[in-house]
Structure formats: structure tokens, C-alpha cells
Design a protein around this motif. Structure first.
Motif, PDB file in Angstrom:
ATOM      1  N   THR A 120       0.973  -1.049  -0.047  1.00 56.21           N
ATOM      2  CA  THR A 120      -0.038   0.002   0.060  1.00 56.21           C
ATOM      3  C   THR A 120       0.895   1.251  -0.139  1.00 56.21           C
ATOM      4  OG1 THR A 120      -1.801  -1.293   1.203  1.00 56.21           O
ATOM      5  CG2 THR A 120      -1.632   1.427   1.357  1.00 56.21           C
ATOM      6  N   ARG A 121       1.815   1.202   0.697  1.00 60.61           N
ATOM      7  CA  ARG A 121       2.703   2.403   0.799  1.00 60.61           C
ATOM      8  C   ARG A 121       3.310   2.491  -0.505  1.00 60.61           C
ATOM      9  NH1 ARG A 121       7.682   3.149   5.342  1.00 60.61           N
ATOM     10  NH2 ARG A 121       9.194   3.953   3.858  1.00 60.61           N
ATOM     11  N   ALA A 122       3.950   1.471  -0.978  1.00 65.58           N
ATOM     12  CA  ALA A 122       4.953   1.593  -2.253  1.00 65.58           C
ATOM     13  C   ALA A 122       3.823   2.020  -3.288  1.00 65.58           C
ATOM     14  CB  ALA A 122       5.465   0.414  -2.520  1.00 65.58           C
ATOM     15  N   THR A 123       2.634   1.502  -3.418  1.00 61.29           N
ATOM     16  CA  THR A 123       1.543   1.945  -4.422  1.00 61.29           C
ATOM     17  C   THR A 123       1.431   3.509  -4.447  1.00 61.29           C
ATOM     18  OG1 THR A 123       0.931  -0.296  -4.460  1.00 61.29           O
ATOM     19  CG2 THR A 123      -0.511   1.602  -5.361  1.00 61.29           C
ATOM     20  N   ALA A 124       1.206   3.873  -2.961  1.00 65.44           N
ATOM     21  CA  ALA A 124       0.898   5.461  -2.926  1.00 65.44           C
ATOM     22  C   ALA A 124       1.926   6.474  -3.283  1.00 65.44           C
ATOM     23  CB  ALA A 124       0.556   5.536  -1.500  1.00 65.44           C
ATOM     24  N   PHE A 125       3.256   5.835  -3.167  1.00 64.11           N
ATOM     25  CA  PHE A 125       4.368   6.782  -3.617  1.00 64.11           C
ATOM     26  C   PHE A 125       4.824   6.860  -4.993  1.00 64.11           C
ATOM     27  CE2 PHE A 125       5.117   7.372   1.037  1.00 64.11           C
ATOM     28  CZ  PHE A 125       5.453   8.548   0.966  1.00 64.11           C
ATOM     29  N   MET A 126       4.555   5.624  -5.596  1.00 67.84           N
ATOM     30  CA  MET A 126       5.157   5.300  -6.862  1.00 67.84           C
ATOM     31  C   MET A 126       5.059   6.380  -7.805  1.00 67.84           C
ATOM     32  SD  MET A 126       7.178   2.794  -7.775  1.00 67.84           S
ATOM     33  CE  MET A 126       6.844   1.463  -6.375  1.00 67.84           C
ATOM     34  N   PRO A 127       3.872   6.896  -8.300  1.00 65.08           N
ATOM     35  CA  PRO A 127       3.840   7.705  -9.152  1.00 65.08           C
ATOM     36  C   PRO A 127       4.888   9.033  -8.983  1.00 65.08           C
ATOM     37  CG  PRO A 127       1.608   7.203  -8.581  1.00 65.08           C
ATOM     38  CD  PRO A 127       2.555   6.748  -7.607  1.00 65.08           C
ATOM     39  N   LEU A 128       5.084   9.312  -7.647  1.00 67.80           N
ATOM     40  CA  LEU A 128       6.029  10.650  -7.425  1.00 67.80           C
ATOM     41  C   LEU A 128       7.348   9.935  -7.481  1.00 67.80           C
ATOM     42  CD1 LEU A 128       6.541  13.548  -6.721  1.00 67.80           C
ATOM     43  CD2 LEU A 128       6.179  12.864  -4.442  1.00 67.80           C
ATOM     44  N   LEU A 129       7.833   8.981  -6.608  1.00 66.35           N
ATOM     45  CA  LEU A 129       8.895   8.996  -6.308  1.00 66.35           C
ATOM     46  C   LEU A 129       9.698   7.392  -6.989  1.00 66.35           C
ATOM     47  CD1 LEU A 129       9.106   9.062  -2.335  1.00 66.35           C
ATOM     48  CD2 LEU A 129       9.440  10.967  -4.046  1.00 66.35           C
ATOM     49  N   GLY A 130       8.606   6.753  -7.764  1.00 65.40           N
ATOM     50  CA  GLY A 130       9.262   5.532  -8.295  1.00 65.40           C
ATOM     51  C   GLY A 130      10.001   4.714  -7.321  1.00 65.40           C
ATOM     52  N   HIS A 131      10.901   3.636  -8.082  1.00 62.94           N
ATOM     53  CA  HIS A 131      11.551   2.599  -6.915  1.00 62.94           C
ATOM     54  C   HIS A 131      12.701   3.311  -6.382  1.00 62.94           C
ATOM     55  CE1 HIS A 131       9.327  -1.000  -7.976  1.00 62.94           C
ATOM     56  NE2 HIS A 131       9.305  -0.645  -9.343  1.00 62.94           N
ATOM     57  N   GLY A 132      12.882   3.152  -5.082  1.00 62.97           N
ATOM     58  CA  GLY A 132      13.903   3.612  -4.213  1.00 62.97           C
ATOM     59  C   GLY A 132      13.999   3.271  -3.012  1.00 62.97           C
ATOM     60  N   ILE A 133      14.629   4.141  -2.205  1.00 65.62           N
ATOM     61  CA  ILE A 133      14.691   3.392  -0.728  1.00 65.62           C
ATOM     62  C   ILE A 133      13.552   3.425   0.110  1.00 65.62           C
ATOM     63  CG2 ILE A 133      15.643   5.763   0.180  1.00 65.62           C
ATOM     64  CD1 ILE A 133      17.876   4.131   1.588  1.00 65.62           C
ATOM     65  N   PHE A 134      12.714   4.079  -0.147  1.00 68.85           N
ATOM     66  CA  PHE A 134      11.368   4.422   0.561  1.00 68.85           C
ATOM     67  C   PHE A 134      10.354   3.520   0.274  1.00 68.85           C
ATOM     68  CE2 PHE A 134      13.015   8.624   1.721  1.00 68.85           C
ATOM     69  CZ  PHE A 134      13.795   8.220   2.809  1.00 68.85           C
ATOM     70  N   LYS A 239       2.671  15.296  -3.144  1.00 69.03           N
ATOM     71  CA  LYS A 239       2.566  15.001  -1.863  1.00 69.03           C
ATOM     72  C   LYS A 239       1.240  14.657  -1.227  1.00 69.03           C
ATOM     73  CE  LYS A 239       5.964  14.703   0.960  1.00 69.03           C
ATOM     74  NZ  LYS A 239       6.994  15.031   2.048  1.00 69.03           N
ATOM     75  N   HIS A 240       0.400  15.761  -1.242  1.00 73.19           N
ATOM     76  CA  HIS A 240      -0.967  15.505  -0.812  1.00 73.19           C
ATOM     77  C   HIS A 240      -1.601  14.697  -1.581  1.00 73.19           C
ATOM     78  CE1 HIS A 240      -4.485  17.517   0.836  1.00 73.19           C
ATOM     79  NE2 HIS A 240      -5.155  17.392  -0.368  1.00 73.19           N
ATOM     80  N   PHE A 241      -1.501  14.343  -2.829  1.00 77.23           N
ATOM     81  CA  PHE A 241      -2.117  13.197  -3.523  1.00 77.23           C
ATOM     82  C   PHE A 241      -1.576  11.890  -2.729  1.00 77.23           C
ATOM     83  CE2 PHE A 241      -2.990  16.452  -7.309  1.00 77.23           C
ATOM     84  CZ  PHE A 241      -4.095  16.647  -6.777  1.00 77.23           C
ATOM     85  N   VAL A 242      -0.496  11.805  -2.782  1.00 78.70           N
ATOM     86  CA  VAL A 242       0.264  10.737  -2.241  1.00 78.70           C
ATOM     87  C   VAL A 242      -0.526  10.097  -1.044  1.00 78.70           C
ATOM     88  CG1 VAL A 242       2.160   9.624  -1.333  1.00 78.70           C
ATOM     89  CG2 VAL A 242       2.452  10.728  -3.383  1.00 78.70           C
ATOM     90  N   ASP A 243      -0.619  11.169   0.028  1.00 81.86           N
ATOM     91  CA  ASP A 243      -1.321  11.220   1.356  1.00 81.86           C
ATOM     92  C   ASP A 243      -2.737  10.536   0.988  1.00 81.86           C
ATOM     93  OD1 ASP A 243      -0.843  11.548   4.366  1.00 81.86           O
ATOM     94  OD2 ASP A 243      -2.611  12.717   3.887  1.00 81.86           O
ATOM     95  N   LYS A 244      -3.385  11.083   0.127  1.00 84.37           N
ATOM     96  CA  LYS A 244      -4.709  10.685   0.275  1.00 84.37           C
ATOM     97  C   LYS A 244      -4.905   9.441  -0.462  1.00 84.37           C
ATOM     98  CE  LYS A 244      -7.222  15.167  -0.941  1.00 84.37           C
ATOM     99  NZ  LYS A 244      -8.375  14.904  -0.069  1.00 84.37           N
TER     100      LYS A 244
END
Length: 526
Positions: A120-134, A239-244
Motif C-alpha cells: 500500500t505504501r509503495a503504491t501510494a508513493f510510486m507515481p511521484l518517487l518511483g522505485h527507491g529507498i522508501f 505529496k498531498h495526492f500521495v497522502d490521500k
């Protein structure tokens, strides 16, 4: 037509029956496994409607009203103020929420091999950050960690020269807001701190700043044509969208703003790609590199380029560090001055310590370096207390990657272990942990830096996470926040609160920002 309808009804009915039988069979297995491990179930935070969605909708509503972290405490207290781990069923799945430091240690510590970040966390961040340390897990995460971790060396985060340069720009912005008699007009420090930390983070990462402070002050772009203010706005919106998306959890597919989110992310990626290209080109110009070598400028991207030339990897990993470097530090500075403005005793005491240890001159910093900042105890107490009261990253999480347990929270006493089956997500509300009166005292809601004089840090204070996934930029964030706090206190002898709102509004966009800003007036030393 009636035939198709009958077939459809029979099919749906069959699926419901199959689902019911599967749930019952699995429940029996889980109960047997739980009993074999000596576990007992955690208390249940029950829904207030038949669908089982009331807690989810209440949480989303509380977040919109800037009281999301406080809602977690009140919801858990509905079960019992001495209950620190609860089971939360939502529709056809469930999760656990724990504010017990022992359970946090079990999930985050080096010894834990049963938990990882959730999909869930990875999916939320993926459009912005892509694959990486977080966002990476398992071996992919180990690769990212090995790539990035060596770059955060003490001698590099101890180099404060580039922070001073951007601080001078911040000071110029504040001086332009003077209205006479040494006072500034009413100013909201929160956006200024975020522009500042964006500029320092991009300088540290890419060897050039996006110039967001200058962009706001003058309306000009950088020499390379980057609009720093627009970049900052796009980053905030994304980031607001990621949080949503993250708040919707399993139901992130219901997120309605995909097109707008993708547009914002695309604009961010264009700027980052441009800065990476600029740096690669600079490396092929020996004259420029010789100048930088003489001034000992550290650029993290240069170090990463020694390990990989994969453009996607360079973008992703630096974006991960940018988000981690800009926002938590911007929040820490914002909340520090928010709370200092409301506690003039602490401001006066801290300023006295600053003048005694670092001198009264606001234009020189000969004694201001990494080592002296670290030795300033009361400054450390203030920053630790800000992080405790606010919990800048209010929520962490893990998912069980195999059937496992948590050490506490089961049974009426809460002292029995809890069985956690594979795939169950466990939420870790840092704000709730850091406001427990039985840990911090009956004055846990108060801002009192002196409590750190005799408090030994454990798993009850996790502003940067813990264990192997602990934030790499923790020392950098402390150093930068300490530096800027000292420099501002050297320049301004009075800080007045100008926000009529009495209650703290925790506006959550992954990190907690002030929902009312940091509206103050500052008096410059004559």
C-alpha cells in the motif's frame, strides 16, 4: 434475459458462499496457530455502522479537519485508555493499530525479519518517487540502501557553508518585510522555511538550487530557467495526492485525481531530469570541476554517478532523498518557531543559551559548526520536544510478510502476545505513542523542553523511524534545523505570535504541517 439473470444470481451467491466457507476455514486455522503460540486476540475497535466502514470515514474526515493524529488517540481511548493495541475490521479485511513501544521495537528493530513496508505504501508513493529507498522491499531495498547510505558521512553533513548562503537569502526576504522600529510585518514563516529547505536540499543533491526563495522574492527563474516556486507547488500538490492515496489503503483504486497527480509528477520529473543532465554535463567541464574541488563542494549526485549511470535510478533515488530532506526539516523549523512564539519563556531561555554559547554577533559564525551545535544541550532539548509534541511523521506502518506475532496487546490484561497472520498491516501512530501520559507524564500535552534533562530515549520516541529503515537524513535534519534556529535567534530578540487560533491544527500531507501556518512578528536586534 431471465436466464442470464438467474445464472448471475447463482454465480454471485456461489461466490458469497465460497468466501464464507473460506473465511471460516481460515479462521479455524488462525485460531489454532494463535493458541499454539500462546497468543490471545487484541481488543476490537468496532465500527459504528453495518458496513464496517465508519472508522475509515471518521479518520478521513478528521484528517480533512486537521485533527487526524488526535483522532487516533480518541478512537483507541474509546476501547480503553490503557489499551494500546487494537484490531480494526474494515469491510472484508482488518488491520492492527499499536501505540505500544514494545511492539514498535519488535517490528522496526534490526532483529525483525517478519515485517516490511506494505505494498500500500509503495503504491501510494510510486507515481511521484518511483522505485527507491522508501518504496523498495527485500533485496531491492538493500540495493538502494547500499547505494545511498555511504553518502551521508559526518564530514559532509558537517559542512555548513552552503546552508549559510541560503540562510542569507532567507534573511533578505525577512528584512524586506520590515515595517519600522526593527519589527517585521506579520509573516508566515512556514512557507519560507519550506522554500529554504527545498533550496538547500537541491543544492546538496544536484549541485544547484532550484532557487525557490529567490523566485518568490523577485519572481525570477534560476540561470538554467528553473521556476523554483512552481517546482515547490508541484511537489506540495503531488505529496498531498500521495497522502490521500495512502489513506485509502486497500481502496486506493478509488482515488479520483489520477490525471492531476500524474501531471504534477511529470512536471517534477522534468525539473529533476534537467538538473541531473546539467550535473552530468558539468562533470565533462574540467574547469568547473576544478573550481568546485578547490571550494570542497559536496554534491551527492556526483557520488551516485560513480555507482550508476541509470537515469531512472538517479532520478528516483535523489527524489526520495529530496522529499526526506526538504519536508521533515521544513516542518521541524516551522513547528519550532510555532511553539517558541507561544512559549516566550522558552524563547528567551533558548536565546540566552545561544548568545552565551555562540556569541551575540549576527553577522559572523566562527564558533558555529557541527560539533558546537551538537553540544548545545538546551537547543537539543527544544528540538526533541518539538518532535515529540508534533510527531512530524505521524504514522508509520509495517505488514507481516509471514505468520508471526507481536509481543504485547493480547487478552484483557494486554500482556499476552498477539498472532499476526501474513498480510496484516500494522499501523504505528507516532503521535499517539508520544502523547501517552503513562510514558511522558500527566503534562504530556504540554511543550516542556526540560523533560529531556533526564529522559532516556527508547522506542517511545520515533520521529525518524527506527532500525535498518531509520531515516538516513536524521543528523542532517537536526544540523540544518539547529543552524537556522541559532542564526535567527542571533538576529531577532523578540518573537511574537500573531495567530489567533489556540488549538494546534495538524495538517497532514505525509508529514504534519501547521494548518494555520506560523504567523509571527519578529524584532531585529538593534
Amino acid at each position: 434475459m431471465n436466464g442470464w439473470l438467474t445464472v448471475s444470481i447463482i454465480g454471485i451467491g456461489g461466490l458469497v458462499v465460497f468466501r464464507f466457507i473460506t473465511v471460516q476455514l481460515n479462521r479455524g486455522k488462525y485460531e489454532r496457530d494463535s493458541a499454539a503460540r500462546g497468543c490471545r486476540p487484541a481488543p476490537t475497535l468496532r465500527s459504528n455502522n453495518l458496513l464496517g466502514t465508519s472508522r475509515l470515514t471518521e479518520s478521513i474526515r478528521a484528517t480533512k479537519e486537521d485533527r487526524g493524529p488526535q483522532y487516533v488517540i480518541s478512537a483507541m481511548n474509546d476501547v480503553g485508555s490503557d489499551i494500546h493495541t487494537v484490531r480494526v475490521p474494515i469491510l472484508d479485511y482488518e488491520l492492527l493499530v499499536t501505540r505500544d513501544p514494545e511492539n514498535v521495537r519488535a517490528m522496526l528493530s534490526t532483529l525483525s525479519h517478519d515485517y516490511d513496508i506494505s505494498a500500500t505504501r509503495a503504491t501510494a508513493f510510486m507515481p511521484l518517487l518511483g522505485h527507491g529507498i522508501f518504496t523498495n522491499r527485500g533485496m531491492q531495498w538493500k540495493h538502494s540502501r547500499a547505494l545511498v547510505r555511504p553518502q551521508f558521512k559526518r564530514d559532509e553533513i558537517a559542512n555548513l557553508e552552503f546552508i549559510e548562503r541560503h540562510f542569507q537569502t532567507l534573511l533578505d526576504v525577512l528584512k524586506h518585510m520590515r515595517k519600522g522600529n526593527g519589527w517585521t510585518e506579520v509573516v508566515d514563516l512556514q512557507p519560507l522555511f519550506f522554500y529554504f529547505t527545498l533550496d538547500t536540499a537541491t543544492q546538496f543533491l544536484y549541485g544547484q538550487s532550484v532557487g525557490s526563495q529567490a523566485s518568490i522574492a523577485t519572481g525570477r527563474r534560476t540561470a538554467t530557467g528553473i521556476d523554483g516556486a512552481a517546482f515547490s507547488r508541484n511537489l506540495d500538490a503531488a505529496k498531498h495526492f500521495v497522502d490521500k492515496r495512502g489513506a485509502l489503503g486497500k481502496f486506493s483504486w478509488l482515488f479520483p485525481h489520477r490525471r492531476e497527480m500524474n501531471r504534477r509528477c511529470s512536471e517534477i520529473h522534468k525539473v529533476v531530469d534537467e538538473m541531473i543532465n546539467n550535473r552530468i554535463e558539468a562533470k565533462h567541464k574540467p574547469t568547473l570541476l576544478e573550481v568546485e574541488e578547490k571550494s570542497r563542494k559536496f554534491v551527492l549526485l556526483d557520488e551516485l554517478l560513480e555507482e550508476t549511470m541509470n537515469r531512472a535510478e538517479l532520478r528516483n533515488e535523489t527524489l526520495h532523498i529530496l522529499a526526506a530532506g526538504r519536508d521533515p526539516t521544513g516542518c521541524l523549523l516551522s513547528w519550532t518557531f510555532y511553539l517558541l512564539a507561544r512559549h516566550p519563556r522558552v524563547y528567551e531561555k533558548l536565546r540566552g543559551v545561544v548568545l552565551e554559547e555562540f556569541g551575540t554577533s549576527a553577522t559572523t559564525r566562527e564558533v558555529l559548526d557541527y560539533a558546537t551545535l551538537r553540544r548545545c544541550e538546551y537547543l537539543s532539548y527544544v528540538l526533541h520536544e518539538v518532535l515529540r509534541v508534533i510527531a512530524i511523521i505521524p504514522m508509520n506502518e509495517r505488514v507481516a510478510i509471514r505468520d508471526t506475532t507481536l509481543p504485547r496487546g493480547g487478552g484483557d490484561s494486554g500482556l499476552y502476545p498477539i498472532f499476526v497472520r501474513k498480510g496484516i498491516q500494522v499501523l504505528i501512530p507516532a503521535y499517539a505513542i508520544q502523547h501517552r501520559p503513562d510514558i511522558w507524564g500527566e503534562d504530556a500535552e504540554e511543550f516542556r523542553p526540560e523533560r529531556w534533562e533526564d529522559h532516556k530515549i527508547g522506542w517511545e520516541w520515533i520521529p525518524f523511524g527506527g532500525g535498518p529503515r531509520k531515516c538516513l537524513g536524521q543528523q542532517f535534519a537536526f544540523t540544518e534545523a539547529s543552524y537556522v534556529t541559532v542564526r535567527l535567534l542571533q538576529h531577532f530578540d523578540i518573537l511574537q505570535n500573531k495567530d489567533p487560533e489556540r488549538d494546534i491544527k495538524l495538517h497532514t500531507a505525509i508529514e504534519n504541517r501547521s494548518g494555520t501556518g506560523v504567523k509571527v512578528m519578529l524584532h531585529e536586534v538593534g
